[in-house]
Design an enzyme around this catalytic site. Structure first.
Site, mmCIF file in Angstrom:
data_model
loop_
_atom_site.group_PDB
_atom_site.id
_atom_site.type_symbol
_atom_site.label_atom_id
_atom_site.label_comp_id
_atom_site.label_asym_id
_atom_site.label_seq_id
_atom_site.Cartn_x
_atom_site.Cartn_y
_atom_site.Cartn_z
ATOM 1 N N GLU A 1 -4.647 3.938 6.218
ATOM 2 C CA GLU A 1 -4.454 3.563 4.633
ATOM 3 C C GLU A 1 -5.083 4.838 3.788
ATOM 4 O O GLU A 1 -4.639 5.333 2.878
ATOM 5 C CB GLU A 1 -5.043 2.270 4.285
ATOM 6 C CG GLU A 1 -4.931 2.135 2.833
ATOM 7 C CD GLU A 1 -5.514 0.693 2.355
ATOM 8 O OE1 GLU A 1 -5.089 -0.399 3.139
ATOM 9 O OE2 GLU A 1 -6.261 0.687 1.554
ATOM 10 N N ARG B 1 1.039 -1.196 -0.030
ATOM 11 C CA ARG B 1 -0.027 0.017 0.210
ATOM 12 C C ARG B 1 0.763 1.364 0.021
ATOM 13 O O ARG B 1 0.526 2.359 0.756
ATOM 14 C CB ARG B 1 -1.023 -0.064 1.066
ATOM 15 C CG ARG B 1 -1.970 -1.202 1.282
ATOM 16 C CD ARG B 1 -2.949 -1.179 0.418
ATOM 17 N NE ARG B 1 -3.853 -2.082 0.832
ATOM 18 C CZ ARG B 1 -3.642 -3.518 0.171
ATOM 19 N NH1 ARG B 1 -2.753 -3.929 -0.624
ATOM 20 N NH2 ARG B 1 -4.736 -4.417 0.432
ATOM 21 N N SER C 1 -10.665 -0.018 3.477
ATOM 22 C CA SER C 1 -10.100 -0.239 4.784
ATOM 23 C C SER C 1 -9.445 0.974 4.982
ATOM 24 O O SER C 1 -8.740 1.684 4.444
ATOM 25 C CB SER C 1 -8.731 -1.230 4.590
ATOM 26 O OG SER C 1 -9.162 -2.438 3.962
HETATM 27 P P1 FAD Z 1 -8.781 9.136 -4.734
HETATM 28 O O1 FAD Z 1 -9.428 8.957 -3.605
HETATM 29 O O2 FAD Z 1 -9.635 9.940 -5.724
HETATM 30 O O3 FAD Z 1 -7.424 9.750 -4.506
HETATM 31 C C1 FAD Z 1 -6.651 8.742 -3.649
HETATM 32 C C2 FAD Z 1 -5.237 9.760 -3.532
HETATM 33 O O4 FAD Z 1 -4.509 9.430 -4.526
HETATM 34 C C3 FAD Z 1 -5.474 11.195 -3.295
HETATM 35 O O5 FAD Z 1 -4.194 11.566 -2.460
HETATM 36 C C4 FAD Z 1 -5.178 11.662 -4.501
HETATM 37 O O6 FAD Z 1 -4.632 13.048 -4.490
HETATM 38 C C5 FAD Z 1 -4.189 10.968 -5.189
HETATM 39 N N1 FAD Z 1 -4.648 10.855 -6.624
HETATM 40 C C6 FAD Z 1 -5.755 10.424 -7.264
HETATM 41 N N2 FAD Z 1 -5.459 10.445 -8.652
HETATM 42 C C7 FAD Z 1 -4.337 10.628 -8.736
HETATM 43 C C8 FAD Z 1 -3.523 10.872 -9.874
HETATM 44 N N3 FAD Z 1 -4.106 10.484 -11.353
HETATM 45 N N4 FAD Z 1 -2.111 11.361 -10.135
HETATM 46 C C9 FAD Z 1 -1.462 11.495 -8.971
HETATM 47 N N5 FAD Z 1 -2.243 11.501 -7.658
HETATM 48 C C10 FAD Z 1 -3.769 11.036 -7.719
HETATM 49 N N6 FAD Z 1 -7.953 -0.276 -2.091
HETATM 50 C C11 FAD Z 1 -7.196 -1.329 -2.056
HETATM 51 O O7 FAD Z 1 -5.881 -1.178 -2.371
HETATM 52 N N7 FAD Z 1 -7.388 -2.704 -1.994
HETATM 53 C C12 FAD Z 1 -8.973 -2.774 -2.068
HETATM 54 O O8 FAD Z 1 -9.417 -4.071 -2.357
HETATM 55 C C13 FAD Z 1 -9.849 -1.876 -1.981
HETATM 56 N N8 FAD Z 1 -11.048 -2.198 -1.721
HETATM 57 C C14 FAD Z 1 -11.893 -0.968 -1.576
HETATM 58 C C15 FAD Z 1 -13.326 -1.212 -1.292
HETATM 59 C C16 FAD Z 1 -14.302 -0.111 -1.053
HETATM 60 C C17 FAD Z 1 -15.686 -0.241 -0.868
HETATM 61 C C18 FAD Z 1 -13.631 1.452 -1.192
HETATM 62 C C19 FAD Z 1 -14.528 2.142 -0.934
HETATM 63 C C20 FAD Z 1 -12.209 1.418 -1.135
HETATM 64 C C21 FAD Z 1 -11.421 0.366 -1.495
HETATM 65 N N9 FAD Z 1 -10.173 0.569 -1.686
HETATM 66 C C22 FAD Z 1 -9.316 -0.612 -2.020
HETATM 67 C C23 FAD Z 1 -9.361 1.988 -1.694
HETATM 68 C C24 FAD Z 1 -9.473 2.548 -2.992
HETATM 69 O O9 FAD Z 1 -10.505 2.140 -3.960
HETATM 70 C C25 FAD Z 1 -8.155 2.620 -3.842
HETATM 71 O O10 FAD Z 1 -7.246 3.249 -2.935
HETATM 72 C C26 FAD Z 1 -8.285 3.615 -5.145
HETATM 73 O O11 FAD Z 1 -7.219 3.369 -5.859
HETATM 74 C C27 FAD Z 1 -8.487 4.887 -5.033
HETATM 75 O O12 FAD Z 1 -8.756 5.479 -6.338
HETATM 76 P P2 FAD Z 1 -9.333 6.919 -6.581
HETATM 77 O O13 FAD Z 1 -9.381 7.205 -7.731
HETATM 78 O O14 FAD Z 1 -10.877 6.843 -5.776
HETATM 79 O O15 FAD Z 1 -8.645 7.570 -5.564
HETATM 80 P P1 NAP Z 2 -9.957 -11.645 4.264
HETATM 81 O O1 NAP Z 2 -9.817 -12.482 3.189
HETATM 82 O O2 NAP Z 2 -10.909 -11.643 5.609
HETATM 83 O O3 NAP Z 2 -8.544 -11.549 5.037
HETATM 84 C C1 NAP Z 2 -8.250 -10.893 6.265
HETATM 85 C C2 NAP Z 2 -6.770 -10.172 6.304
HETATM 86 O O4 NAP Z 2 -5.842 -11.351 5.970
HETATM 87 C C3 NAP Z 2 -6.741 -9.651 4.780
HETATM 88 O O5 NAP Z 2 -6.326 -8.131 5.174
HETATM 89 C C4 NAP Z 2 -5.340 -10.163 4.225
HETATM 90 O O6 NAP Z 2 -4.252 -9.115 3.974
HETATM 91 C C5 NAP Z 2 -4.995 -11.253 5.081
HETATM 92 N N1 NAP Z 2 -4.790 -12.474 4.432
HETATM 93 C C6 NAP Z 2 -5.965 -13.336 4.148
HETATM 94 N N2 NAP Z 2 -5.656 -14.449 3.500
HETATM 95 C C7 NAP Z 2 -4.123 -14.347 3.407
HETATM 96 C C8 NAP Z 2 -3.236 -15.145 2.917
HETATM 97 N N3 NAP Z 2 -3.603 -16.355 2.362
HETATM 98 N N4 NAP Z 2 -1.814 -14.675 2.830
HETATM 99 C C9 NAP Z 2 -1.526 -13.262 3.300
HETATM 100 N N5 NAP Z 2 -2.317 -12.479 3.804
HETATM 101 C C10 NAP Z 2 -3.873 -12.987 3.903
HETATM 102 O O7 NAP Z 2 -10.091 -10.006 4.050
HETATM 103 P P2 NAP Z 2 -11.024 -9.222 3.441
HETATM 104 O O8 NAP Z 2 -11.371 -8.046 4.239
HETATM 105 O O9 NAP Z 2 -12.444 -9.927 3.007
HETATM 106 O O10 NAP Z 2 -10.263 -8.500 2.092
HETATM 107 C C11 NAP Z 2 -10.101 -9.339 1.257
HETATM 108 C C12 NAP Z 2 -9.174 -8.661 0.365
HETATM 109 O O11 NAP Z 2 -9.522 -7.550 -0.559
HETATM 110 C C13 NAP Z 2 -7.766 -8.459 0.864
HETATM 111 O O12 NAP Z 2 -6.862 -8.558 0.140
HETATM 112 C C14 NAP Z 2 -7.846 -6.809 1.200
HETATM 113 O O13 NAP Z 2 -6.678 -6.387 1.144
HETATM 114 C C15 NAP Z 2 -8.796 -6.365 -0.126
HETATM 115 N N6 NAP Z 2 -9.323 -5.425 0.384
HETATM 116 C C16 NAP Z 2 -8.853 -3.947 0.660
HETATM 117 C C17 NAP Z 2 -9.625 -2.940 0.940
HETATM 118 C C18 NAP Z 2 -8.757 -1.639 0.972
HETATM 119 O O14 NAP Z 2 -9.558 -0.582 1.069
HETATM 120 N N7 NAP Z 2 -7.512 -1.785 1.031
HETATM 121 C C19 NAP Z 2 -10.909 -3.004 1.245
HETATM 122 C C20 NAP Z 2 -11.698 -4.227 1.301
HETATM 123 C C21 NAP Z 2 -11.022 -5.429 0.641
HETATM 124 P P3 NAP Z 2 -4.185 -8.047 2.617
HETATM 125 O O15 NAP Z 2 -5.104 -6.940 3.116
HETATM 126 O O16 NAP Z 2 -2.849 -7.942 2.946
HETATM 127 O O17 NAP Z 2 -4.726 -8.767 1.615
#
Ligand code: FAD
Ligand code: NAP
Length: 338
Positions: free
Chosen positions: A334, A164, A238
Site C-alpha cells: 500500500e 486504496r 498499513s
Molecule cells: P504523502 O505520503 O505525502 O504522499 C503519498 C503519495 O501521494 C505520494 O506518492 C505523493 O507523491 C502523492 N501525493 C501527495 N500529495 C499529493 C497531491 N497534492 N497531488 C498529487 N499527488 C500527491 N491510510 C488510510 O487509507 N487509512 C488509514 O486508516 C490510515 N491510517 C494510517 C495510520 C498511520 C499511523 C499512518 C502513518 C498512516 C496511515 N494511513 C492510512 C496512510 C496515510 O495516512 C494516507 O495514505 C494519507 O492519505 C497520506 O497522506 P500524505 O499527505 O502523508 O501523503
Molecule cells: P481491525 O478493525 O482490527 O480489522 C482488521 C481488518 O479487517 C481491517 O483491515 C478491515 O479491513 C477488516 N474489517 C474489520 N471489520 C470489518 C467489517 N465489518 N467489514 C469488512 N471488513 C472489516 O483493523 P485495524 O487494523 O484496527 O484498522 C481499523 C481501520 O482503520 C480499518 O478500516 C483499517 O483499514 C484502517 N487503518 C488503515 C491504515 C492504513 O494505513 N491504510 C492504518 C491503520 C488503520 P479494511 O482495512 O478494508 O477496513
C-alpha cells in the site's frame, strides 16, 4: 529561485523518519506559487509532490525536486437542504478537516478521524477506515495538470476510486498535482458504527445514542490504543493492502486454516486481513536492527530509530515471501516506495 532549498533532508518530512536528502525542495502555498515553481523546474527534474509524507518509504536519495504542498484553507462553497459542500486546500492536515466538519455537526468524515497526512493525498489511495472511504464523501477535486499548467476539475466518478486505489495511482499517476478537494457532508448525519471496534468502544464510553463527535472520539481512542504514533515510532500505517481473493480459494484455504478470517467483497470475492496472515507467519513484534513489525498491529512496519528504507523494504519482502509460501497469497504494497 526564492523558496528553493538545495540538498534538503527529508527526515522530518516522512513519518517513517527515513534519513534521505532531496537535491531540491520547495514548498508552495497556492496555485500561482506552484505554477511559478513549475516554470523554473525542468519536467525531468520534478521528482514528486509531498504532503504529510505518511504513505511513503524512501529507499534512496531524491535526485530531483520535491515540491511540498502547503495550500491551506477550508470554506463552504455551496449548500442545499440536505448537504454542505466544503472545499479544503490540498495542504490542509486531513484530521483538521475532519475536526472542523465534526465541530459543525456535518456528517461523513467522522469515521476517517486521525488518519495522518494531507487533504491532497487523500484521493490518491482513496483513504479508508472503519467502513468509510473518501469516495463516499468526495464531491469533486481540482488538480493541476503538470504538462499544461491547467487546473482541471474531477468529479468523483472521474477519480475512478477503488479499494486504496484511484485514477491518480493508475493512468493519472505523476500527471497531476491535486490542489483542493470538495466534500459533500450531511446536515443530518447518519451514524455508522457497525465496523470494527467502534460500537464496543462507544459502549465502553457509556454512549447509547452517539453523535458524530462521539464516533470521532471512539475512532480516535481505538486508533491511539493500537497504532504507533509516528512522532514516537516511525511508520506509514498499513504497509500492505488487505488481499481480496476468490471465494473458491478461500474455501480451499479454510480446509487447512479453519480460523482464517474473511469479509465478503463484491463479485464472489473475500477480503482477508493481511495482518492475520502476517501474524500467522510469526512476524508480529519481530525486530531486525531498527526495522520491525509493530507488536500490536502486524500490518504496520516500524522504524525504531535509524533503519534505512532499504532495510524496511527488505523486511517487507521477507514478510511477503513467507505469506506467499504459507498461504499462496501475494501481498500488494500500500505504501509508495521511492
Ligand atoms: P504523502 O505520503 O505525502 O504522499 C503519498 C503519495 O501521494 C505520494 O506518492 C505523493 O507523491 C502523492 N501525493 C501527495 N500529495 C499529493 C497531491 N497534492 N497531488 C498529487 N499527488 C500527491 N491510510 C488510510 O487509507 N487509512 C488509514 O486508516 C490510515 N491510517 C494510517 C495510520 C498511520 C499511523 C499512518 C502513518 C498512516 C496511515 N494511513 C492510512 C496512510 C496515510 O495516512 C494516507 O495514505 C494519507 O492519505 C497520506 O497522506 P500524505 O499527505 O502523508 O501523503
Ligand atoms: P481491525 O478493525 O482490527 O480489522 C482488521 C481488518 O479487517 C481491517 O483491515 C478491515 O479491513 C477488516 N474489517 C474489520 N471489520 C470489518 C467489517 N465489518 N467489514 C469488512 N471488513 C472489516 O483493523 P485495524 O487494523 O484496527 O484498522 C481499523 C481501520 O482503520 C480499518 O478500516 C483499517 O483499514 C484502517 N487503518 C488503515 C491504515 C492504513 O494505513 N491504510 C492504518 C491503520 C488503520 P479494511 O482495512 O478494508 O477496513
Amino acid at each position: 529561485m526564492e523558496g528553493i532549498v538545495r540538498n534538503q533532508s527529508l527526515r522530518q518530512l516522512n513519518t517513517f523518519g527515513i534519513d534521505v536528502a532531496a537535491a531540491g525542495y520547495a514548498p508552495f502555498t497556492n496555485v500561482a506559487g506552484l505554477l511559478q515553481l513549475l516554470e523554473h523546474i525542468p519536467p525531468s527534474q520534478l521528482a514528486m509532490v509531498l504532503g504529510g509524507g505518511s504513505n511513503i518509504l524512501f529507499t534512496r536519495p531524491v535526485e530531483g525536486y520535491v515540491l511540498h504542498n502547503r495550500i491551506e484553507g477550508i470554506e463552504v462553497v455551496a449548500q442545499d437542504d440536505a448537504c454542505v459542500y466544503v472545499r479544503a486546500g490540498a495542504g490542509v492536515v486531513w484530521h483538521h478537516l475532519v475536526a472542523y466538519a465534526v465541530q459543525q455537526g456535518w456528517g461523513g468524515l467522522e469515521n476517517l478521524s486521525l488518519i495522518p497526512g494531507s487533504v491532497g493525498a487523500a484521493p490518491i489511495q482513496n483513504i479508508g477506515a472503519y467502513g468509510v472511504e473518501l469516495k463516499d464523501v468526495l464531491h469533486s477535486l481540482e488538480a493541476l495538470e503538470i504538462a499544461t499548467g491547467q487546473v482541471k476539475t474531477f468529479t468523483a466518478a472521474a477519480c475512478a476510486f477503488g479499494y486504496r486505489n484511484s485514477y491518480f495511482k493508475q493512468a493519472g499517476k505523476n500527471k497531476y498535482i491535486i490542489t483542493s478537494v470538495t466534500c459533500k457532508l450531511q446536515k443530518q448525519p447518519r451514524i455508522n458504527t457497525s465496523y470494527g471496534a467502534i460500537a464496543q468502544e462507544l459502549q465502553a464510553m457509556g454512549l447509547a445514542q452517539p453523535t458524530i463527535a462521539d464516533v470521532s472520539q471512539a475512532v480516535i481512542r481505538i486508533r491511539q490504543s493500537k497504532l504507533p504514533d509516528p512522532a514516537v515510532t516511525g511508520n506509514a500505517g498499513s504497509f500492505f493492502k488487505n488481499p481480496v481473493i476468490p471465494l473458491h480459494k478461500m474455501e480451499q484455504l479454510r480446509q487447512q486454516h479453519p480460523t482464517l478470517p474473511g469479509y465478503p467483497d463484491a463479485h464472489e470475492k473475500i477480503k482477508v486481513p493481511a495482518a492475520w496472515l502476517i501474524e500467522q507467519c510469526g512476524w508480529k513484534g519481530y525486530r531486525r536492527g531498527d526495522a520491525g513489525v509493530h507488536p500490536k498491529q502486524a500490518l504496520v512496519l516500524v522504524n525504531y530509530a535509524h533503519a534505512t528504507g532499504q532495510e524496511i523494504l527488505q523486511l517487507s519482502q521477507d514478510i511477503a515471501d513467507s505469506v506467499l509460501q504459507k498461504f499462496g497469497i501475494a501481498l500488494e504494497r500500500e505504501v509508495n516506495v521511492w
